[in-house]
Design an enzyme around this catalytic site. Structure first.
Site, PDB file in Angstrom:
ATOM      1  N   GLY A  71      51.642  36.559  39.927  1.00 43.78           N
ATOM      2  CA  GLY A  71      51.149  35.276  40.417  1.00 43.78           C
ATOM      3  C   GLY A  71      49.835  34.949  39.723  1.00 43.78           C
ATOM      4  O   GLY A  71      49.118  35.851  39.282  1.00 43.78           O
ATOM      5  N   GLN A 131      41.836  31.133  37.913  1.00 46.13           N
ATOM      6  CA  GLN A 131      41.756  32.377  37.148  1.00 46.13           C
ATOM      7  C   GLN A 131      41.698  32.145  35.647  1.00 46.13           C
ATOM      8  O   GLN A 131      41.355  33.052  34.892  1.00 46.13           O
ATOM      9  CB  GLN A 131      42.953  33.280  37.488  1.00 46.13           C
ATOM     10  CG  GLN A 131      42.892  33.814  38.910  1.00 46.13           C
ATOM     11  CD  GLN A 131      44.072  34.714  39.208  1.00 46.13           C
ATOM     12  OE1 GLN A 131      45.122  34.239  39.613  1.00 46.13           O
ATOM     13  NE2 GLN A 131      43.918  36.009  39.002  1.00 46.13           N
ATOM     14  N   CYS A 180      44.891  42.310  41.570  1.00 42.53           N
ATOM     15  CA  CYS A 180      44.625  40.972  41.042  1.00 42.53           C
ATOM     16  C   CYS A 180      44.218  41.058  39.572  1.00 42.53           C
ATOM     17  O   CYS A 180      43.415  41.915  39.202  1.00 42.53           O
ATOM     18  CB  CYS A 180      43.495  40.339  41.855  1.00 42.53           C
ATOM     19  SG  CYS A 180      43.089  38.678  41.329  1.00 42.53           S
ATOM     20  N   LEU A 181      44.778  40.169  38.759  1.00 42.93           N
ATOM     21  CA  LEU A 181      44.430  40.155  37.330  1.00 42.93           C
ATOM     22  C   LEU A 181      42.943  39.880  37.107  1.00 42.93           C
ATOM     23  O   LEU A 181      42.386  40.244  36.076  1.00 42.93           O
ATOM     24  CB  LEU A 181      45.261  39.087  36.602  1.00 42.93           C
ATOM     25  CG  LEU A 181      46.779  39.357  36.520  1.00 42.93           C
ATOM     26  CD1 LEU A 181      47.530  38.084  36.136  1.00 42.93           C
ATOM     27  CD2 LEU A 181      47.087  40.470  35.535  1.00 42.93           C
ATOM     28  N   HIS A 193      47.873  35.124  48.737  1.00 44.22           N
ATOM     29  CA  HIS A 193      46.904  35.618  47.741  1.00 44.22           C
ATOM     30  C   HIS A 193      46.520  34.488  46.774  1.00 44.22           C
ATOM     31  O   HIS A 193      45.343  34.263  46.491  1.00 44.22           O
ATOM     32  CB  HIS A 193      47.544  36.797  46.996  1.00 44.22           C
ATOM     33  CG  HIS A 193      46.737  37.388  45.877  1.00 44.22           C
ATOM     34  ND1 HIS A 193      46.379  38.713  45.829  1.00 44.22           N
ATOM     35  CD2 HIS A 193      46.219  36.829  44.744  1.00 44.22           C
ATOM     36  CE1 HIS A 193      45.676  38.945  44.717  1.00 44.22           C
ATOM     37  NE2 HIS A 193      45.573  37.811  44.041  1.00 44.22           N
ATOM     38  N   GLU A 194      47.538  33.760  46.265  1.00 45.21           N
ATOM     39  CA  GLU A 194      47.252  32.700  45.275  1.00 45.21           C
ATOM     40  C   GLU A 194      46.536  31.506  45.902  1.00 45.21           C
ATOM     41  O   GLU A 194      45.640  30.924  45.286  1.00 45.21           O
ATOM     42  CB  GLU A 194      48.543  32.236  44.588  1.00 45.21           C
ATOM     43  CG  GLU A 194      49.316  33.312  43.828  1.00 45.21           C
ATOM     44  CD  GLU A 194      48.457  34.183  42.941  1.00 45.21           C
ATOM     45  OE1 GLU A 194      47.438  33.712  42.402  1.00 45.21           O
ATOM     46  OE2 GLU A 194      48.795  35.375  42.804  1.00 45.21           O
ATOM     47  N   HIS A 237      42.971  32.127  46.186  1.00 47.10           N
ATOM     48  CA  HIS A 237      42.258  31.900  44.921  1.00 47.10           C
ATOM     49  C   HIS A 237      41.773  30.456  44.824  1.00 47.10           C
ATOM     50  O   HIS A 237      40.654  30.188  44.378  1.00 47.10           O
ATOM     51  CB  HIS A 237      43.166  32.158  43.714  1.00 47.10           C
ATOM     52  CG  HIS A 237      43.178  33.576  43.228  1.00 47.10           C
ATOM     53  ND1 HIS A 237      42.045  34.230  42.798  1.00 47.10           N
ATOM     54  CD2 HIS A 237      44.193  34.461  43.071  1.00 47.10           C
ATOM     55  CE1 HIS A 237      42.369  35.456  42.408  1.00 47.10           C
ATOM     56  NE2 HIS A 237      43.665  35.625  42.572  1.00 47.10           N
TER      57      HIS A 237
HETATM   58 NI    NI Z   1      44.781  37.340  42.143  1.00 46.21          NI
END
Ligand code: NI
Length: 173
Positions: free
Chosen positions: A47, A52, A94-95, A136-137, A140
């Site tokens: 995701g 991000q 998370c990236l 989660h997204e 963000h």
């Molecule tokens: Ni993330």
């Protein structure tokens, strides 16, 4: 399509609230494609939210596998309209928060309203991993990172452990 750079903590843009999009047009579809390419590039992402990659617009992409979503999900202005009281605990990553993994607890089921790639208004009922990933997204887009759901002590512990362990290769969003 183009690969974009994924921002990592402590970049301030990860802490900003993204703005609603007016409509999903060619520009937005191209952003969605870039996000998808960036997310799947190293085969670790499931995701990605526009924050991000430094774009403060309410856009997310999700692809956690055929048992949850047949096709990649591209969403603009995703909004949670209902959350179950039952919860699910998953190992989160998370990236934008490299090398840190920790369990987070979120609603087991949610209903999300959003605009799809064709600018159509849709709703999606999600449960389990897809529900957790959507939360989660959407976090963000509001400047919230998964580590914010941990206690200060737990945050310190996972950080210390991550530094010791070095590189890992798990799925992140
Ligand atoms: Ni993330």
């Amino acid at each position: 399509m183009a690969l974009r750079q994924i921002l990592t903590i402590p970049d301030k843009r990860l802490r900003e609230k993204a703005k609603p999009v007016e409509k999903v047009d060619d520009r937005l579809r191209s952003l969605m494609d870039d996000m998808y390419e960036t997310m799947t590039f190293d085969d670790q992402g499931v995701g990605l939210a526009a924050n991000q990659i430094g774009v403060l617009e309410r856009v997310i992409v999700i692809d956690i596998g055929p048992e949850y979503n047949k096709d990649p999900l591209f969403m603009a202005n995703p909004e949670i309209i209902s959350l179950s009281r039952d919860v699910i605990t998953i190992k989160d990553g998370c990236l934008s928060v490299p090398e840190i993994y920790a369990e987070t607890t979120r609603s087991e089921r949610i209903v999300v309203k959003y605009l799809d790639r064709q600018n159509r208004e849709r709703t999606l009922e999600a449960s389990g991993l897809l529900s957790a990933c959507l939360q989660h997204e959407i976090d963000h887009l509001n400047g919230i990172l998964f580590v914010d759901h941990l206690t200060a002590l737990k945050r310190k512990m996972v950080l210390a452990k991550a530094l010791k362990k070095g590189k890992t290769n798990k799925k992140k969003s």
